[in-house]
Enzyme design. Structure first.
Site, PDB file in Angstrom:
ATOM      1  N   SER A 138       0.833  -1.211   0.000  1.00  0.00           N
ATOM      2  CA  SER A 138       0.000   0.000   0.000  1.00  0.00           C
ATOM      3  C   SER A 138       0.858   1.248   0.000  1.00  0.00           C
ATOM      4  O   SER A 138       0.378   2.325  -0.324  1.00  0.00           O
ATOM      5  CB  SER A 138      -0.843   0.067   1.281  1.00  0.00           C
ATOM      6  OG  SER A 138      -1.584  -1.081   1.444  1.00  0.00           O
TER       7      SER A 138
ATOM      8  N   HIS B 199      -1.462  -2.914  -7.067  1.00  0.00           N
ATOM      9  CA  HIS B 199      -2.154  -2.544  -5.833  1.00  0.00           C
ATOM     10  C   HIS B 199      -3.651  -2.841  -5.983  1.00  0.00           C
ATOM     11  O   HIS B 199      -4.400  -2.049  -6.543  1.00  0.00           O
ATOM     12  CB  HIS B 199      -1.894  -1.055  -5.536  1.00  0.00           C
ATOM     13  CG  HIS B 199      -2.402  -0.593  -4.216  1.00  0.00           C
ATOM     14  ND1 HIS B 199      -2.648   0.727  -3.926  1.00  0.00           N
ATOM     15  CD2 HIS B 199      -2.709  -1.267  -3.070  1.00  0.00           C
ATOM     16  CE1 HIS B 199      -3.084   0.836  -2.694  1.00  0.00           C
ATOM     17  NE2 HIS B 199      -3.127  -0.355  -2.153  1.00  0.00           N
TER      18      HIS B 199
ATOM     19  N   GLU C  35      -4.306  -0.434  -9.066  1.00  0.00           N
ATOM     20  CA  GLU C  35      -3.350   0.647  -9.302  1.00  0.00           C
ATOM     21  C   GLU C  35      -2.041  -0.043  -9.722  1.00  0.00           C
ATOM     22  O   GLU C  35      -1.461  -0.787  -8.937  1.00  0.00           O
ATOM     23  CB  GLU C  35      -3.159   1.413  -7.975  1.00  0.00           C
ATOM     24  CG  GLU C  35      -2.836   2.861  -8.113  1.00  0.00           C
ATOM     25  CD  GLU C  35      -2.685   3.560  -6.745  1.00  0.00           C
ATOM     26  OE1 GLU C  35      -2.684   2.915  -5.686  1.00  0.00           O
ATOM     27  OE2 GLU C  35      -2.549   4.799  -6.768  1.00  0.00           O
TER      28      GLU C  35
ATOM     29  N   ASN D 240      -3.601   6.298  -1.946  1.00  0.00           N
ATOM     30  CA  ASN D 240      -3.396   6.692  -0.548  1.00  0.00           C
ATOM     31  C   ASN D 240      -2.900   8.122  -0.396  1.00  0.00           C
ATOM     32  O   ASN D 240      -3.088   8.737   0.655  1.00  0.00           O
ATOM     33  CB  ASN D 240      -2.449   5.712   0.135  1.00  0.00           C
ATOM     34  CG  ASN D 240      -3.181   4.431   0.491  1.00  0.00           C
ATOM     35  OD1 ASN D 240      -4.327   4.481   0.947  1.00  0.00           O
ATOM     36  ND2 ASN D 240      -2.559   3.294   0.258  1.00  0.00           N
TER      37      ASN D 240
HETATM   38  N1  LIG Z   1      -5.856  -4.974   3.877  1.00  0.00           N
HETATM   39  C1  LIG Z   1      -6.049  -4.038   2.972  1.00  0.00           C
HETATM   40  O1  LIG Z   1      -7.102  -3.382   2.918  1.00  0.00           O
HETATM   41  C2  LIG Z   1      -4.993  -3.793   1.922  1.00  0.00           C
HETATM   42  C3  LIG Z   1      -5.358  -3.100   0.756  1.00  0.00           C
HETATM   43  C4  LIG Z   1      -4.405  -2.919  -0.261  1.00  0.00           C
HETATM   44  C5  LIG Z   1      -3.106  -3.407  -0.063  1.00  0.00           C
HETATM   45  N2  LIG Z   1      -2.775  -4.049   1.093  1.00  0.00           N
HETATM   46  C6  LIG Z   1      -1.406  -4.567   1.214  1.00  0.00           C
HETATM   47  O2  LIG Z   1      -1.452  -5.977   1.019  1.00  0.00           O
HETATM   48  C7  LIG Z   1      -0.413  -6.604   1.772  1.00  0.00           C
HETATM   49  C8  LIG Z   1      -1.022  -7.675   2.661  1.00  0.00           C
HETATM   50  O3  LIG Z   1      -1.936  -7.078   3.535  1.00  0.00           O
HETATM   51  P1  LIG Z   1      -3.068  -7.937   4.268  1.00  0.00           P
HETATM   52  O4  LIG Z   1      -4.046  -6.953   4.797  1.00  0.00           O
HETATM   53  O5  LIG Z   1      -3.540  -9.043   3.386  1.00  0.00           O
HETATM   54  O6  LIG Z   1      -2.202  -8.557   5.475  1.00  0.00           O
HETATM   55  P2  LIG Z   1      -2.567  -9.810   6.406  1.00  0.00           P
HETATM   56  O7  LIG Z   1      -1.900  -9.549   7.686  1.00  0.00           O
HETATM   57  O8  LIG Z   1      -4.026 -10.111   6.377  1.00  0.00           O
HETATM   58  O9  LIG Z   1      -1.828 -11.044   5.673  1.00  0.00           O
HETATM   59  C9  LIG Z   1      -0.445 -11.118   5.533  1.00  0.00           C
HETATM   60  C10 LIG Z   1      -0.055 -12.593   5.382  1.00  0.00           C
HETATM   61  O10 LIG Z   1       1.344 -12.641   5.040  1.00  0.00           O
HETATM   62  C11 LIG Z   1       1.867 -13.814   5.640  1.00  0.00           C
HETATM   63  N3  LIG Z   1       3.336 -13.703   5.681  1.00  0.00           N
HETATM   64  C12 LIG Z   1       4.117 -12.987   6.516  1.00  0.00           C
HETATM   65  N4  LIG Z   1       5.431 -13.188   6.215  1.00  0.00           N
HETATM   66  C13 LIG Z   1       5.464 -14.027   5.141  1.00  0.00           C
HETATM   67  C14 LIG Z   1       6.522 -14.610   4.368  1.00  0.00           C
HETATM   68  N5  LIG Z   1       7.797 -14.360   4.635  1.00  0.00           N
HETATM   69  N6  LIG Z   1       6.173 -15.430   3.355  1.00  0.00           N
HETATM   70  C15 LIG Z   1       4.880 -15.710   3.080  1.00  0.00           C
HETATM   71  N7  LIG Z   1       3.843 -15.195   3.791  1.00  0.00           N
HETATM   72  C16 LIG Z   1       4.127 -14.373   4.803  1.00  0.00           C
HETATM   73  C17 LIG Z   1       1.198 -13.849   7.027  1.00  0.00           C
HETATM   74  O11 LIG Z   1       1.285 -15.142   7.579  1.00  0.00           O
HETATM   75  C18 LIG Z   1      -0.234 -13.415   6.674  1.00  0.00           C
HETATM   76  O12 LIG Z   1      -1.055 -14.552   6.399  1.00  0.00           O
HETATM   77  C19 LIG Z   1       0.305  -5.484   2.529  1.00  0.00           C
HETATM   78  O13 LIG Z   1       1.425  -5.093   1.797  1.00  0.00           O
HETATM   79  C20 LIG Z   1      -0.745  -4.378   2.565  1.00  0.00           C
HETATM   80  O14 LIG Z   1      -0.172  -3.084   2.633  1.00  0.00           O
HETATM   81  C21 LIG Z   1      -3.686  -4.256   2.084  1.00  0.00           C
END
Ligand SMILES: NC(=O)c1ccc[n+]([C@@H]2O[C@H](COP(=O)([O-])OP(=O)(O)OC[C@H]3O[C@@H](n4cnc5c(N)ncnc54)[C@H](O)[C@@H]3O)[C@@H](O)[C@H]2O)c1
Length: 296
Positions: free
Chosen positions: A118, A139, A151, A189
């Site tokens: 993000s 994104h 994005e 963002n």
């Molecule tokens: N949640 C949102 O609304 C949103 C929106 C757009 C982008 N993002 C981005 O998406 C990404 C993930 O966010 P999320 O909300 O899904 O997080 P989340 O915490 O729900 O999930 C992250 C996952 O990554 C796994 N993980 C951690 N280290 C790892 C590794 N070394 N190898 C493999 N898996 C690993 C964790 O076990 C977890 O299941 C982030 O970069 C976030 O900024 C999130």
């Protein structure tokens, strides 16, 4: 591109795996946690059931989609033959840099490496690999199966060819890709977070209450939800960390996080995920009840 690897099977990773698999791609879903992988497959199954009940897909489509997804707890096993990797692991710079170094070593030389970050610089992530021309931001928005936008963020060295490939692929998923350049906050963002911060400043300075601020933006600007409710959904800790990225990246005081936001995060009031933010979420997310702290 036929074989896709998705790193991280949390909120975003399971949605990304879902849309690729439903569009006929073979997906390797990789997470360090088996529990997260099991939960992701269950969530995808439930979301597909919802589509069946709305008569958008058939039972056969569901089976085919689930058959397109294989899960792995090790990067090495999951990356064989990957044409594209979409990284959606936890938002942490050091973790992402380590993952991209590992991906660069483990993946064939043609593999494009995308990140769903993000807020972390695509150029910075690309710089730890030997293929910065093939590193790009994809994104996706939450919830991924529903939200149309992707994005697509070009790092400083991302080539026209790789960008065109990812734009084309995004359209094949039924999404609408928008190409942007790699500067702090990208576009989404950079515009959303200052709006949320300004809404929090309006509350902090006593211009209006929680419900009033959200109602002005919902009814006056036709936003589907107010900025304070949206901040609770995103997570106040996530909002704060993205504001820090904007503040540090531009060196401009206009991005300084509101002290009220800082206090709330420090006190553990992070929105829906902690049960309390601008609204109280202990009862679920259907009804909007203003938190005790902000009741008049
Ligand atoms: N949640 C949102 O609304 C949103 C929106 C757009 C982008 N993002 C981005 O998406 C990404 C993930 O966010 P999320 O909300 O899904 O997080 P989340 O915490 O729900 O999930 C992250 C996952 O990554 C796994 N993980 C951690 N280290 C790892 C590794 N070394 N190898 C493999 N898996 C690993 C964790 O076990 C977890 O299941 C982030 O970069 C976030 O900024 C999130």
């Amino acid at each position: 591109m036929k074989n896709i690897a998705v790193i991280g099977s949390g909120t975003m990773g399971n949605g990304i795996a879902h849309v690729f698999a439903q569009s006929g791609y073979k997906v390797s879903l990789i997470d360090i946690s088996q529990v997260a992988l099991d939960k992701a497959i269950a969530t995808i199954g439930k979301n597909l059931d919802r589509l069946i009940s709305k008569e958008k897909i058939t039972e056969e489509n569901k089976t085919a989609t689930l058959n397109n997804i294989a899960t792995f707890t090790s990067i090495q096993d999951g990356l064989k033959n990957a044409d594209l990797v979409v990284e959606a692991a936890t938002e942490n710079v050091d973790l992402k840099l380590k993952i991209f170094k590992d991906l660069d070593t483990a993946c064939p030389s043609h593999t494009v490496l995308a990140t769903n970050t993000s807020s972390i610089s695509i150029t910075k992530i690309a710089a730890v690999t030997s293929r910065p021309d093939k590193v790009i931001g994809m994104h996706f928005m939450n919830p991924v199966p529903i939200m149309k936008l992707i994005e697509v963020i070009r790092g400083y060295n991302t080539t026209d060819e790789v960008t065109a490939q990812i734009m084309e692929l995004s359209k094949k998923l039924g999404k609408v890709p928008v190409e942007v350049n790699d500067y702090p906050g990208f576009v989404a963002n950079r515009i959303l977070m200052p709006m949320i911060n300004e809404a929090i400043y309006s509350l902090y300075e006593g211009v209006a209450g929680v419900e009033e601020i959200d109602t002005v933006m919902k009814l006056g600007m036709a936003h589907p939800m107010g900025p304070l409710q949206l901040a609770d959904f995103i997570g106040l800790d996530v909002c704060l960390s993205i504001l820090h990225v904007l503040y540090d990246g531009f060196g401009n005081p206009k991005y300084a996080p509101c002290p009220l936001l800082v206090n709330m995060v420090t006190a553990g009031h992070k929105g829906v995920k902690s049960g309390n933010g601008f609204y109280s979420w202990g009862h679920g997310t259907k009804d909007l009840i203003v938190s005790e702290q902000f009741k008049k």
